[in-house]
Design a protein around this motif. Structure first.
Motif: not given
Length: 685
Positions: A454-464, A483-487
């Motif tokens: 739950h909560g906001k998605a904190r995945w799919g960011h380039a820096d992460a 890990g999840l890549a951007p997009g």
């Protein structure tokens, strides 16, 4: 045609997984030339475990009808009057463990098909987990301490191989060595306890040892005033502290998350870590003779239940949260043992096996859906993408926190009530610990659930994503990290992964309701577990207050236990759903406590500084002083030099001249005649 429970059938239960392991381990790896592929290896190992599970269920049905078996399979060795046998003891306690172990193992085998697909060492992994199942079955089916010790050590060896499955990764090598060494500490106490019982009774068979209870209770440890049974039971429990990860020998279990997720469910839910709980329950006729040993068990379990739960609150790795939950729940089981509620401990062992395996495998499903991400801080909002996994994780957490009518509720509440009814020294602290742990368990369980789904998605960011690649070795993930890549978006796991979750969720929800009456208040366990009701009346008081599973659940609606559960869930919701900045504020306000928890009470540092470096220093001294100087320098090389010097002197007597040898012979004869005259002719003296 009805299958009869004969010795060959019983032998087939542990041998079927062993046979599958041998085929996959030899013909499916480089050792045997990779003669069979992945499909054949997974088929033969799953078939072996499935056979073991079906036969175990048949054994359970027969045992419920009154069938018992206690006999020797073969005699391994005979030393004088001591017989060292391999044998089976089939009773309700054994049958319960057999079904739990084989069912969870079967689910793990099926789950592995999807989770480990494409992994190097795929066949080797299947071989290991089948071998682990064989070792655990040999442990629970044993009728003597020798075979128990064999299974005990075998699960330790295979867990070493599984934790270090990714042997090219330094963190995995460190973790499996840590697990191996910490367990050796516990096993030293375990083998001392076995030795004391063998020396006192002259046998390793359970029935022979238990038959001498009265005589054992009156004995003291030679040279001391200590009660022999107390010393033996504490030594046995030290072995359980290592295997079942009790404080302070718990430090190996969180690091064992370095292994692939399926073995987390296999080792840390239903098998290896519960071996200590099973062993103490099996040896209950001895532990009932010593309140000192029971009090020691009670205090250790209480510390583990509470303080390991605190550590689960600050973890960010999804698998480590579940690992510390395992430690806390093992503490609950140990507390039940300490108040002589052995049936309750086994009951919680059974229910915990299902919902904890469910939680571990659900965590693995999340890791798959997140492309092998394990940091919960980089998740969030996954319920939209992984609805089945989300539901299964929710059901597992509801069982774990003790929600009424769920399996965990019946077993956890029974432990709390047993502690409240106990008068064993330390029961006051134990009651506080298990009650406080109720709130802590609810907090870290739903912290994980809200953080991940739950909560906001904190995945799919380039820096992460870049950060993930850098930190994967420290996080201890199962695969080469992606890990999840951007997009990219998370995805639900394949059916071969979600099917075991669904099958594990069913007993996690209902098995407590249907089994609490016969297991705790009926005659199910019979004489396989012994409780001295006169000295330890906790089980009797529980039976007097029990009026059925429905009444128990309804009564809990007004109990402080449920209030603590609700408060824990609400606290998690406030901190990780409605006010996500609040945990940071609290952590900053209580920075010293947060630092203490982050460093796991500094126990790892203490072990590293005192024990690891201390042992390294002792090893260096023994090597330089003992090995090089004493053994090599004095005993080996010194004796060789002494012989050389002696020979250098003696060789001068070998001149090669005949008259020298004749003179030596005459001189020797003269000495001999003088001795004879002196010894046998008194007048000469």
């Amino acid at each position: 045609m009805q299958l009869t429970l004969t010795l060959p059938v019983l032998c087939a239960i542990p041998l079927a997984p062993l046979f599958g392991s041998a085929i996959a381990g030899f013909f499916g790896t480089k050792l045997g030339g990779n003669r069979i592929g992945n499909g054949a290896c997974q088929f033969v190992t799953i078939l072996g475990v499935m056979i073991a599970f079906v036969l175990s269920c048949f054994v359970l049905v027969q045992v419920m009808d009154g069938f018992y078996f206690n006999g020797t399979v073969y005699r391994w060795m005979q030393l004088g009057e001591l017989n060292l046998d391999i044998g089976f003891l089939i009773d309700p306690l054994t049958a319960t463990m057999m079904c739990v172990v084989t069912f969870v193992s079967l689910m793990v085998h099926i789950y592995t098909i999807g989770y480990m697909q494409g992994e190097e060492g795929y066949n080797r992994f299947f071989s290991y987990i089948s071998l682990f199942t064989f070792a655990m079955l040999m442990l629970v089916m044993s009728n003597n301490l020798l075979q128990l010790f064999f299974g005990w050590e075998a699960v330790g060896v295979v867990s070493y191989l599984l934790i270090g499955f990714y042997y090219e990764r330094q963190s995995a090598v460190f973790a499996n060595m840590k697990a191996f060494l910490v367990n050796r500490v516990g096993d030293f106490g375990f083998i001392l306890g076995i030795g004391l019982l063998l020396a006192s009774t002259g046998s390793m068979n359970y029935d022979v040892i238990f038959a001498q209870n009265t005589a054992l209770a009156a004995q003291t440890l030679p040279g001391t005033s200590w009660n022999l049974v107390t010393v033996a039971c504490i030594c046995l429990f030290i072995g359980a502290m290592g295997k079942s990860a009790q404080f302070p020998l718990h430090v190996w279990l969180p690091d064992s998350m370095e292994g692939p997720t399926p073995i987390s469910a296999l080792i840390h839910a239903a098998t290896m870590v519960t071996a200590g709980i099973f062993m103490v329950s099996r040896m209950s006729p001895l532990f009932e003779l010593s309140d000192v040993a029971l009090s020691f068990i009670l205090v250790i379990g209480s510390i583990t239940a509470l303080f390991m739960g605190f550590l689960g609150i600050v973890q960010t790795d999804i698998k480590r949260v579940v690992a510390y939950s395992t430690l806390s729940q093992l503490g609950y089981m140990t507390v039940a043992l300490g108040v002589s509620a052995y049936p309750v401990a086994i009951f919680h062992l059974m229910t915990h096996a299902f919902f904890k395996a469910l939680l571990f495998l659900a965590a693995g499903s999340v890791i798959l859906g997140m492309h092998h991400e394990q940091d919960m801080r980089k998740m969030g909002g996954l319920w939209k993408y992984m609805p089945i996994t989300c539901l299964m994780m929710l059901l597992g957490n509801l069982a774990l926190i003790g929600t009424p009518f769920f399996s965990g509720f019946y077993s956890k509440d029974s432990i709390i009530e047993a502690v409240a009814a106990s008068h064993i020294p330390g029961s006051g602290f134990a009651y506080f610990a298990v009650m406080a742990s109720v709130f802590v368990t609810a907090l870290y369980s739903f912290r994980l659930y809200f953080y991940v789904f739950h909560g906001k998605a904190r995945w799919g960011h380039a820096d992460a994503h870049a950060h993930d690649h850098h930190d994967h070795a420290e996080q201890g993930d199962d695969h080469a990290h992606h890990g999840l890549a951007p997009g990219q978006k998370p995805h639900e796991s394949p059916f071969v992964v979600t099917l075991p979750l669904i099958l594990l969720a069913i007993p996690s929800v209902i098995i407590g309701y249907y089994t609490i009456t016969p297991l705790l208040f009926g005659t199910y366990f019979g004489d396989s577990i012994f409780v001295d009701i006169g000295k330890h009346p906790a089980m009797k008081e529980l039976a007097e207050e029990f009026h059925g599973p429905i009444a128990m659940a309804m009564h809990s609606l007004t109990s402080p236990v449920l209030l603590l559960v609700v408060l824990g869930v609400l606290t998690a919701a406030i901190g990780y759903l409605w006010a996500p900045k609040l945990p940071g504020v609290v952590a900053q306000a209580f920075a010293p406590i947060k630092k203490l928890l982050d460093n796991k009470y500094y126990l790892d540092d203490l072990n590293q500084a005192v024990f690891a470096k201390g042992l390294l220093w002792i090893g260096g001294v023994l090597w330089h002083r003992g090995d090089q100087q004493v053994i090599d320098g004095f005993l080996v090389n010194g004796s060789a030099h002494a012989v050389g010097r002696f020979s250098a002197v003696i060789r001068h007597l070998q001149s090669g001249y005949l008259y020298h040898y004749a003179f030596a012979m005459i001189a020797g004869l003269a000495v001999l005649l003088a001795w004879v005259l002196y010894a046998y002719l008194p007048f000469v003296r």
